[in-house]
Design an enzyme around this catalytic site. Structure first.
Site, short mmCIF file in Angstrom:
data_model
loop_
_atom_site.label_atom_id
_atom_site.label_comp_id
_atom_site.label_asym_id
_atom_site.label_seq_id
_atom_site.Cartn_x
_atom_site.Cartn_y
_atom_site.Cartn_z
N GLU A 191 12.18 -24.88 2.83
CA GLU A 191 13.46 -26.07 3.66
C GLU A 191 13.95 -26.98 2.45
O GLU A 191 15.09 -27.31 2.13
CB GLU A 191 13.18 -26.93 4.26
CG GLU A 191 14.08 -27.63 5.21
CD GLU A 191 14.56 -28.73 5.30
OE1 GLU A 191 15.52 -29.03 5.15
OE2 GLU A 191 13.48 -29.15 4.46
N HIS A 250 8.10 -30.63 6.08
CA HIS A 250 9.74 -30.28 5.70
C HIS A 250 10.48 -31.42 4.93
O HIS A 250 10.25 -30.00 3.43
CB HIS A 250 9.80 -31.10 6.83
CG HIS A 250 11.64 -31.29 7.85
ND1 HIS A 250 11.95 -32.05 8.84
CD2 HIS A 250 12.48 -30.87 7.10
CE1 HIS A 250 13.48 -31.68 8.67
NE2 HIS A 250 13.53 -31.09 8.19
N HIS A 288 5.35 -32.27 10.50
CA HIS A 288 6.06 -32.44 11.92
C HIS A 288 5.04 -30.97 12.53
O HIS A 288 4.90 -30.69 13.63
CB HIS A 288 6.67 -31.92 12.44
CG HIS A 288 8.17 -33.14 11.37
ND1 HIS A 288 8.20 -33.71 11.83
CD2 HIS A 288 9.25 -31.77 10.87
CE1 HIS A 288 9.48 -34.24 10.43
NE2 HIS A 288 9.80 -33.44 10.02
N ASN A 297 13.37 -36.84 8.54
CA ASN A 297 13.88 -35.83 7.73
C ASN A 297 13.39 -35.88 6.62
O ASN A 297 13.21 -34.41 5.84
CB ASN A 297 15.35 -36.04 8.51
CG ASN A 297 16.06 -34.24 7.73
OD1 ASN A 297 15.70 -33.73 6.61
ND2 ASN A 297 15.78 -33.57 9.21
N ASN A 331 19.65 -37.36 6.77
CA ASN A 331 19.73 -36.12 6.60
C ASN A 331 18.50 -36.24 5.28
O ASN A 331 17.56 -36.91 5.29
CB ASN A 331 20.29 -34.60 6.67
CG ASN A 331 18.86 -34.03 7.26
OD1 ASN A 331 18.87 -33.23 5.73
ND2 ASN A 331 19.15 -32.94 7.84
N ASP A 369 22.12 -31.06 4.04
CA ASP A 369 21.29 -31.28 3.97
C ASP A 369 20.49 -32.17 3.54
O ASP A 369 20.37 -32.72 3.02
CB ASP A 369 20.50 -29.69 4.33
CG ASP A 369 19.77 -30.25 4.96
OD1 ASP A 369 18.65 -30.60 5.47
OD2 ASP A 369 19.43 -28.81 6.08
N ASN A 370 19.78 -31.32 2.34
CA ASN A 370 18.58 -31.69 1.50
C ASN A 370 19.26 -32.37 0.52
O ASN A 370 20.72 -31.50 -0.42
CB ASN A 370 17.50 -31.17 1.13
CG ASN A 370 16.93 -31.23 2.06
OD1 ASN A 370 16.33 -32.07 2.26
ND2 ASN A 370 16.12 -30.13 2.84
#
Length: 356
Positions: free
Chosen positions: A55, A115, A135, A168, A224, A269-270
């Site tokens: 991820e 994450h 998480h 996140n 994010n 996203d990242n």
């Protein structure tokens, strides 16, 4: 009177139906539900040992890459019920291969669910600290590790705080300090849908240090990825539902001053930043509807974007990689290093690519 009540009820129902219809169309627009992208491949191969996603990936200046794998996230598919893991990869090796990191210390590895990640090198002694959003049982906390030897993370500290309620991603700015994005305001999934439905901009960025924890930027739909410019003056945040990258300037006291937003046209996203050029690299979801309603016959695609000259009046956003999901599903990060590119995904595989 009875007739009037019926008329008012009919008007209310019609108004609500019209509002709901408009918001549903807006939701489809946010999710880019009808979007198709052209396939654009690089010279790539799958990274060994990465079967359940990478991820987030971050790379040190010496070519050492850290990866978080095996994320379990509400509403997203997963190919494994096993706990998550951390990997390290040496990009200077002739045949870079991810090696699982052994984790020592008092951390419950049975519920480890990594994450977003960040790495920080202490200039005083060159010690490397790895920060991991975790998480366990769908909670939100940050783990700080020290990287030792070749394949070990020593767990130093678990951080929880009411302001870090839905973290996140993070970017470390010290051995125990970081900025973090909260990607939702409400804890429950039902209220999350309400927030999206009503287009609420209640999310924020938080600064944490052992001495203080506070919100430093707000008014975001769903922040994010987050990262730092090479000169450490600016913070970049991907507001995924706004389809843009927000640029903030760090102020005295670690407050953030909003500078501008750069439209990217995708759900990015990242964020990773090239150490030498300052180019911003983004792992994006071209169609979030396919990502959330996973169908192996019509898989979610992958998209990598690069932003050059992000601080100029005319930043250049370019498509560097795109796939319809048959090679890589759900790209979440793209990390460059001297002509090489690592592309990770939420739950699928990871790619090692050549840019030159």
């Amino acid at each position: 009177m009875a007739a009037m009540k019926k008329v008012l009820l009919a008007v209310a129902v019609a108004t609500f139906a019209a509002f709901s219809g408009q918001r549903f169309l807006k939701l489809k627009e946010i999710m880019l539900a009808s979007r198709q992208i052209p396939v654009k491949h690089l010279s790539c191969h799958y990274l060994q040992n990465i079967e359940y996603g990478a991820e987030d990936i971050t790379i040190l200046k010496d070519g050492l890459a850290f990866m978080s794998t095996g994320l379990k996230f509400p509403g997203l598919h997963s190919f494994s019920d096993e706990p998550g893991k951390m990997y390290v990869l040496d990009l200077l090796h002739p045949r870079p291969t991810p090696v699982e990191l052994q984790i020592s210390g008092e951390l419950d590895l049975t519920s480890f669910n990594p994450h977003g990640i960040s790495a920080y090198t202490d200039e005083a002694d060159d010690s490397v600290y790895v920060f991991v959003v975790n998480h366990p049982h769908h909670n939100s906390q940050v783990e700080i590790f020290r990287y030792v030897e070749e394949d070990t993370l020593v767990h130093l500290k678990t951080i929880t705080h009411p302001l870090l309620h839905s973290v996140n991603d993070i970017v470390a700015v010290g051995v125990e300090s970081f900025y973090a994005t909260n990607d939702r305001y409400f804890h429950s999934d039902a209220l999350l849908l309400v927030a999206v439905f009503l287009d609420l901009t209640w999310c924020d960025v938080v600064f944490y240090s052992p001495h203080e924890v506070r919100m430093v930027a707000d008014g975001l739909r769903s922040p994010n990825g987050i990262n730092l410019s090479p000169d450490k003056r600016y913070i970049y945040v991907s507001d995924i539902m706004d389809h843009d990258i927000d640029v903030f300037e760090r102020q005295e006291g670690e407050q953030l001053r909003y500078i501008k937003s750069v439209a990217v046209g995708s759900l990015c996203d990242n964020i990773e930043v090239d150490h030498k050029t300052g180019d911003v690299w983004l792992g994006c979801h071209p169609n979030a509807m396919k990502l959330s309603s996973y169908d192996p016959e019509d898989p979610p695609g992958s998209e990598v974007l690069r932003i050059k000259n992000i601080h100029s009046e005319k930043p250049v956003v370019s498509l560097e990689y795109a796939d319809d999901g048959h090679v890589l599903m759900g790209s979440s990060v793209a990390a460059p290093y001297e002509g090489k590119l690592l592309i990770g995904s939420v739950f699928h595989k990871a790619l090692y690519c050549l840019l030159k």
